[in-house]
Write a protein that holds these residues in place. Structure first.
Motif, PDB file in Angstrom:
ATOM      1  N   VAL A  21      11.940  57.429  45.161  1.00 31.71           N
ATOM      2  CA  VAL A  21      12.010  58.223  46.383  1.00 31.71           C
ATOM      3  C   VAL A  21      13.064  57.568  47.258  1.00 31.71           C
ATOM      4  CG1 VAL A  21      10.745  58.963  48.436  1.00 31.71           C
ATOM      5  CG2 VAL A  21       9.589  58.889  46.217  1.00 31.71           C
ATOM      6  N   ARG A  22      14.047  58.343  47.708  1.00 35.42           N
ATOM      7  CA  ARG A  22      15.161  57.787  48.465  1.00 35.42           C
ATOM      8  C   ARG A  22      15.299  58.476  49.820  1.00 35.42           C
ATOM      9  NH1 ARG A  22      14.642  54.169  45.926  1.00 35.42           N
ATOM     10  NH2 ARG A  22      15.929  53.209  44.304  1.00 35.42           N
ATOM     11  N   ASP A  23      14.963  57.746  50.890  1.00 37.65           N
ATOM     12  CA  ASP A  23      15.172  58.189  52.270  1.00 37.65           C
ATOM     13  C   ASP A  23      14.643  59.608  52.506  1.00 37.65           C
ATOM     14  OD1 ASP A  23      16.023  57.732  54.883  1.00 37.65           O
ATOM     15  OD2 ASP A  23      18.012  58.592  54.530  1.00 37.65           O
ATOM     16  N   VAL A  24      13.442  59.873  52.021  1.00 38.78           N
ATOM     17  CA  VAL A  24      12.864  61.221  52.109  1.00 38.78           C
ATOM     18  C   VAL A  24      12.301  61.481  53.503  1.00 38.78           C
ATOM     19  CG1 VAL A  24      10.840  62.577  51.381  1.00 38.78           C
ATOM     20  CG2 VAL A  24      12.418  61.658  49.681  1.00 38.78           C
ATOM     21  N   ARG A  25      12.642  62.663  54.015  1.00 36.27           N
ATOM     22  CA  ARG A  25      12.098  63.143  55.282  1.00 36.27           C
ATOM     23  C   ARG A  25      11.418  64.484  55.051  1.00 36.27           C
ATOM     24  NH1 ARG A  25      14.407  60.662  59.965  1.00 36.27           N
ATOM     25  NH2 ARG A  25      15.957  59.099  59.374  1.00 36.27           N
ATOM     26  N   VAL A  26      10.247  64.643  55.663  1.00 34.21           N
ATOM     27  CA  VAL A  26       9.516  65.909  55.624  1.00 34.21           C
ATOM     28  C   VAL A  26       9.244  66.320  57.059  1.00 34.21           C
ATOM     29  CG1 VAL A  26       7.411  67.093  54.888  1.00 34.21           C
ATOM     30  CG2 VAL A  26       8.458  65.375  53.397  1.00 34.21           C
ATOM     31  N   VAL A  27       9.605  67.535  57.404  1.00 34.27           N
ATOM     32  CA  VAL A  27       9.491  68.017  58.776  1.00 34.27           C
ATOM     33  C   VAL A  27       8.664  69.300  58.804  1.00 34.27           C
ATOM     34  CG1 VAL A  27      10.755  68.765  60.833  1.00 34.27           C
ATOM     35  CG2 VAL A  27      11.763  67.035  59.314  1.00 34.27           C
ATOM     36  N   PHE A  28       7.659  69.333  59.677  1.00 34.72           N
ATOM     37  CA  PHE A  28       6.840  70.523  59.884  1.00 34.72           C
ATOM     38  C   PHE A  28       7.016  71.001  61.319  1.00 34.72           C
ATOM     39  CE2 PHE A  28       4.143  68.135  56.704  1.00 34.72           C
ATOM     40  CZ  PHE A  28       4.475  68.934  55.617  1.00 34.72           C
ATOM     41  N   SER A  29       7.644  72.139  61.511  1.00 28.03           N
ATOM     42  CA  SER A  29       7.833  72.731  62.855  1.00 28.03           C
ATOM     43  C   SER A  29       8.385  71.719  63.856  1.00 28.03           C
ATOM     44  CB  SER A  29       6.504  73.298  63.365  1.00 28.03           C
ATOM     45  OG  SER A  29       6.018  74.283  62.481  1.00 28.03           O
ATOM     46  N   GLY A  30       9.386  70.970  63.427  1.00 27.71           N
ATOM     47  CA  GLY A  30      10.022  69.995  64.293  1.00 27.71           C
ATOM     48  C   GLY A  30       9.380  68.620  64.293  1.00 27.71           C
ATOM     49  N   PHE A  31       8.176  68.509  63.731  1.00 31.06           N
ATOM     50  CA  PHE A  31       7.483  67.220  63.667  1.00 31.06           C
ATOM     51  C   PHE A  31       7.847  66.510  62.368  1.00 31.06           C
ATOM     52  CE2 PHE A  31       3.781  64.872  61.969  1.00 31.06           C
ATOM     53  CZ  PHE A  31       3.742  63.842  62.901  1.00 31.06           C
ATOM     54  N   GLN A  32       8.336  65.263  62.494  1.00 31.94           N
ATOM     55  CA  GLN A  32       8.694  64.487  61.304  1.00 31.94           C
ATOM     56  C   GLN A  32       7.451  63.795  60.739  1.00 31.94           C
ATOM     57  OE1 GLN A  32      12.416  62.287  60.895  1.00 31.94           O
ATOM     58  NE2 GLN A  32      12.851  62.772  63.037  1.00 31.94           N
ATOM     59  N   ALA A  33       6.924  64.365  59.664  1.00 35.25           N
ATOM     60  CA  ALA A  33       5.736  63.781  59.033  1.00 35.25           C
ATOM     61  C   ALA A  33       6.106  62.583  58.169  1.00 35.25           C
ATOM     62  CB  ALA A  33       5.024  64.838  58.191  1.00 35.25           C
ATOM     63  N   ILE A  34       7.273  62.642  57.548  1.00 34.89           N
ATOM     64  CA  ILE A  34       7.809  61.524  56.767  1.00 34.89           C
ATOM     65  C   ILE A  34       9.205  61.238  57.289  1.00 34.89           C
ATOM     66  CG2 ILE A  34       8.510  60.719  54.471  1.00 34.89           C
ATOM     67  CD1 ILE A  34       5.528  60.978  54.699  1.00 34.89           C
ATOM     68  N   LYS A  35       9.455  59.960  57.633  1.00 35.06           N
ATOM     69  CA  LYS A  35      10.689  59.598  58.342  1.00 35.06           C
ATOM     70  C   LYS A  35      11.553  58.646  57.511  1.00 35.06           C
ATOM     71  CE  LYS A  35       7.974  59.759  62.623  1.00 35.06           C
ATOM     72  NZ  LYS A  35       7.455  58.952  63.759  1.00 35.06           N
ATOM     73  N   GLY A  36      12.143  59.178  56.462  1.00 37.72           N
ATOM     74  CA  GLY A  36      13.084  58.366  55.693  1.00 37.72           C
ATOM     75  C   GLY A  36      12.441  57.304  54.835  1.00 37.72           C
ATOM     76  N   VAL A  37      11.416  57.669  54.072  1.00 34.01           N
ATOM     77  CA  VAL A  37      10.704  56.718  53.214  1.00 34.01           C
ATOM     78  C   VAL A  37      11.405  56.581  51.865  1.00 34.01           C
ATOM     79  CG1 VAL A  37       8.568  56.322  51.924  1.00 34.01           C
ATOM     80  CG2 VAL A  37       8.474  57.057  54.315  1.00 34.01           C
ATOM     81  N   SER A  38      11.511  55.354  51.390  1.00 31.05           N
ATOM     82  CA  SER A  38      12.043  55.061  50.064  1.00 31.05           C
ATOM     83  C   SER A  38      11.057  54.176  49.312  1.00 31.05           C
ATOM     84  CB  SER A  38      13.397  54.339  50.150  1.00 31.05           C
ATOM     85  OG  SER A  38      14.371  55.144  50.770  1.00 31.05           O
TER      86      SER A  38
END
Length: 265
Positions: A21-38
């Protein structure tokens, strides 16, 4: 990117990682649930992911299997990018996931549940009515032996304990011949004995699979973990061995200290 604690890179060399996993971001309606996880997971390695409620553990797992869209970053499986592929494609490639609550067929036997999950099976009725080959029978028996339910093969699932149903679902994942097994809180609702037995099952899985486990129970984590990844507020706080994580001041502050307070309450 804001980080809570500077950490060393993953201890798995990139060429050895079966899942990356490389610098993964997950965003829900503007909320960053995952902030660049590797993170990296090596072949036949057990990695546990811990963190407070809302840390992003299940969301990260959702992102890996295509259930939650990745806004940016990359997921690689055996060196091939799988970012935002469909859950069906990812499962077919060799990543199997077990969710928190067991999703089993209560009115069927343990044997029939594993039969339905075999790679290449199509539909409940068709799978059960199709002639059972010796190869399939041996495969099912092997799976049941690995999850400790061979003696319950022809028992109806509805009569089994919650923990045994959890083991059946682990077996259903194994029946798909995955290379990577993802387990989301596999001991939820189990008795202490069932929890310990689940740990022993998971340790044997690592003989043939890479295993990633989300878990809250630190005693269970200590039983199985080869490496621990700690998430907090959607970021990777740190990772390391059980000893390294347990003695990390920041982890104690945001997670382990809270667990100890809850246990004392």
């Amino acid at each position: 990117m804001d980080t809570l604690l500077s950490t060393s890179d993953s201890k798995v060399e990139p060429h050895e990682a079966i899942l990356s996993v490389r610098d993964v971001r997950v965003v829900f309606s503007g909320f960053q649930a995952i902030k660049g996880v590797s993170l990296d997971v090596g072949d036949k390695e057990i990695v546990t992911i811990i963190g407070p409620n809302g840390a992003g553990k299940s969301t990260l797992m959702d992102a890996i299997v295509g259930k939650s869209p990745v806004a940016s970053g990359h997921v690689f499986y055996q060196g091939q990018e799988i970012t935002n592929k469909s859950p069906h494609e990812i499962a077919h490639m060799g990543i199997g996931r077990k969710f928190q609550n067991p999703n089993v067929y209560n009115e069927l036997t343990v044997f029939e549940n594993i039969l339905l999950a075999l790679k290449g099976s199509h539909g409940v009725f068709a799978s059960i009515k199709t002639k059972l080959t010796s190869v399939k029978k041996a495969k099912i028996e092997s799976v049941l032996d690995r999850i400790g339910l061979l003696d319950k093969a022809f028992t109806k699932v509805s009569s089994l304990s919650h923990g045994q149903k959890q083991w059946i679902e682990i077996g259903m994942v194994l029946a798909q011949d995955p290379t990577v097994v993802l387990l989301d809180e596999p001991t939820a609702g189990m008795t202490p004995d069932e929890t310990h037995e689940t740990g022993e099952i998971i340790k044997t899985l690592a003989n043939q699979h890479a295993v990633v486990v989300i878990e809250h129970d630190m005693e269970f984590v200590k039983q199985i973990a080869q490496r621990i990844v700690v998430l907090h507020q959607g970021e990777k706080l740190t990772e390391g061995s059980v000893q390294e994580v347990q003695t990390n001041p920041k982890v104690i502050e945001v997670y382990l200290g809270r667990e100890r307070i809850d246990a004392a309450a």
